[in-house]
Design a protein around this motif. Sequence first.
Motif, PDB file in Angstrom:
ATOM      1  N   LEU A   1      15.103   1.189  -9.236  1.00 17.65           N
ATOM      2  CA  LEU A   1      13.663   0.990  -9.111  1.00 17.65           C
ATOM      3  C   LEU A   1      13.328  -0.498  -9.120  1.00 17.65           C
ATOM      4  O   LEU A   1      12.679  -1.017 -10.030  1.00 17.65           O
ATOM      5  N   ALA A   2      13.764  -1.183  -8.085  1.00 18.20           N
ATOM      6  CA  ALA A   2      13.452  -2.597  -7.898  1.00 18.20           C
ATOM      7  C   ALA A   2      12.100  -2.728  -7.207  1.00 18.20           C
ATOM      8  O   ALA A   2      11.443  -1.730  -6.868  1.00 18.20           O
ATOM      9  N   ASN A   3      11.675  -3.979  -6.955  1.00 18.67           N
ATOM     10  CA  ASN A   3      10.330  -4.231  -6.440  1.00 18.67           C
ATOM     11  C   ASN A   3      10.021  -3.471  -5.157  1.00 18.67           C
ATOM     12  O   ASN A   3       8.924  -2.923  -5.005  1.00 18.67           O
ATOM     13  N   GLU A   4      10.954  -3.466  -4.213  1.00 15.98           N
ATOM     14  CA  GLU A   4      10.658  -2.812  -2.940  1.00 15.98           C
ATOM     15  C   GLU A   4      10.362  -1.333  -3.134  1.00 15.98           C
ATOM     16  O   GLU A   4       9.504  -0.769  -2.466  1.00 15.98           O
ATOM     17  N   GLN A   5      11.085  -0.691  -4.036  1.00 14.79           N
ATOM     18  CA  GLN A   5      10.820   0.716  -4.323  1.00 14.79           C
ATOM     19  C   GLN A   5       9.444   0.889  -4.974  1.00 14.79           C
ATOM     20  O   GLN A   5       8.628   1.706  -4.527  1.00 14.79           O
TER      21      GLN A   5
END
Length: 532
Positions: free
Chosen positions: A392-396
């Motif tokens: 769950l990084a920024n793009e997600q």
Amino acid sequence: MTTTVWHNGKVWINETQTSNALAATDGLIVAHGDAALALNADEKIDLKGATLLPGFGDGHAHPVFGGIETLFAPVRGPEKLEQLLEAVKTWADANPDAPWVRGEGYDPSLSPRGEFDAKWLDEIVPDRPVVLRAMDYHTAWVNTKALELAGITKDTPQPDDGEISLREDGTPSGTLREWGAWKMVYDLLPPLTLDQRDQALRAASTAFSSCGVTWAQDAWVEEDTMESWLQAAKSGVLKFRANLAWLAEPEGVWKTKIDSFEANRDRVKREAPELLTGNTVKFFADGILEGGTAAVLEDYCDCPNKGMPNWRREELFEAVAAVVARGFQAHIHAIGDAGIRNALDAFEHARKVGGKLINPVIAHSQLIDPADLPRFKELDVIANFEPLWAQLANEQVVLTIPRLGQERADRQYPMATLLHSGTKISFGSDWPVTSPVPMEGIGIAITRQTDEEFPPGGWVPHERLTLNEALTAYTMGTAVQAGEEELWGDLAIGKRADVVMMDTDIHSLEPMRVRKAKVVGTWLGGVRVFGK
């Protein structure tokens, strides 16, 4: 004859076998354990308790693109829009004679919905065209000068295989999505010089050998890229092996190039057989979820559309069947559930019309409809994953999940589900989209957590893999994808001595520390290409 022995550590032969030593003679593995220790070695490598692994295979990457990033503005890394703009301005000021200001790899989550305005670039570089490509490599951000040179105005029709983002007044904003839109600008860029091509492959070799990659699938090769590869292989620059995938384009373009695919395959085999093959044809079935261009079965939540299939189904079926009939492996980028269904349908059609499918690959395999999960095994399709993305990084959080909604978001990257159902899986990085370091991806695959250990227990934790499963996907999984499992993929006797030495016993680490393990030595055919 030259014999090397690695000893005093854990030799991870494969998922079920380990040893305390390994020996290689003239580039091939000849012994394990006591038999290895008994040999008269020309060189002994003390593992000091650390792990020796098979060389990693990257099942989907763009090494030339990765090397090219090092030649231009360093836009990868800034965490704020202001920092990104400053990086562009600094490079432009330092390179006043460059006709174009170029950069690759900016973070698309730095602006809402991933949309960036040409006016922001105009303020820092008003006199020259600027073109920047997002880290997803499906989106470009350009300034007004670049739009003008490309002839992109409010009257320009939307391309079938791309999107020109528009402001409320109907003028182009400067964000161009997918190949059909941004190629109008990229076609204007000056070609790379021979020296720049050499620099790019040198940088790629350094990046891969330093993290243990000894084989990679270049998943997008055209004529100029092939020349770069051949030049690097012949000059001694190349320190890893690669398979080249020729790009197939829709609207009949592939028909004009299919004969050249065969000629290129033969040329690569003739001129650089020790390091290169050219056995694959690459297709883009769709775009990306974070950009809203991946083809989905149900509308995106934040906009009433189903994305952007890059091929008409009938033409995709015809093209895949045609390349399969000529003995190529088909490698299909498919991210949305509709894109993946189209890819599976194309493989099924190719088999029905008499084609012999050779290790067919669906790359990324991000969002799969539950009804299509069993079809991977039924059709013997390899599911290639980029495990670093399963967090769950920024793009997600900022882009993908708001577009998908929670139910679909939680079905992304079903690695364990497919593997445990008998599907073949392989791992890759899609470098330079994301880091080329296999251990970082392996660390995500076994935890499904960010570096900050978010979320507790992991994102969709039932899709976590064991460490051995993840190692296998990055070694034997990619060897199977390459059709070279008899040559490499594990450390069995008789296989190539493409090996990697770690700095620690990786199986003794806590799961969150696995991603931090470092490669301290890489050997290609028994010859050290990284480390001391």
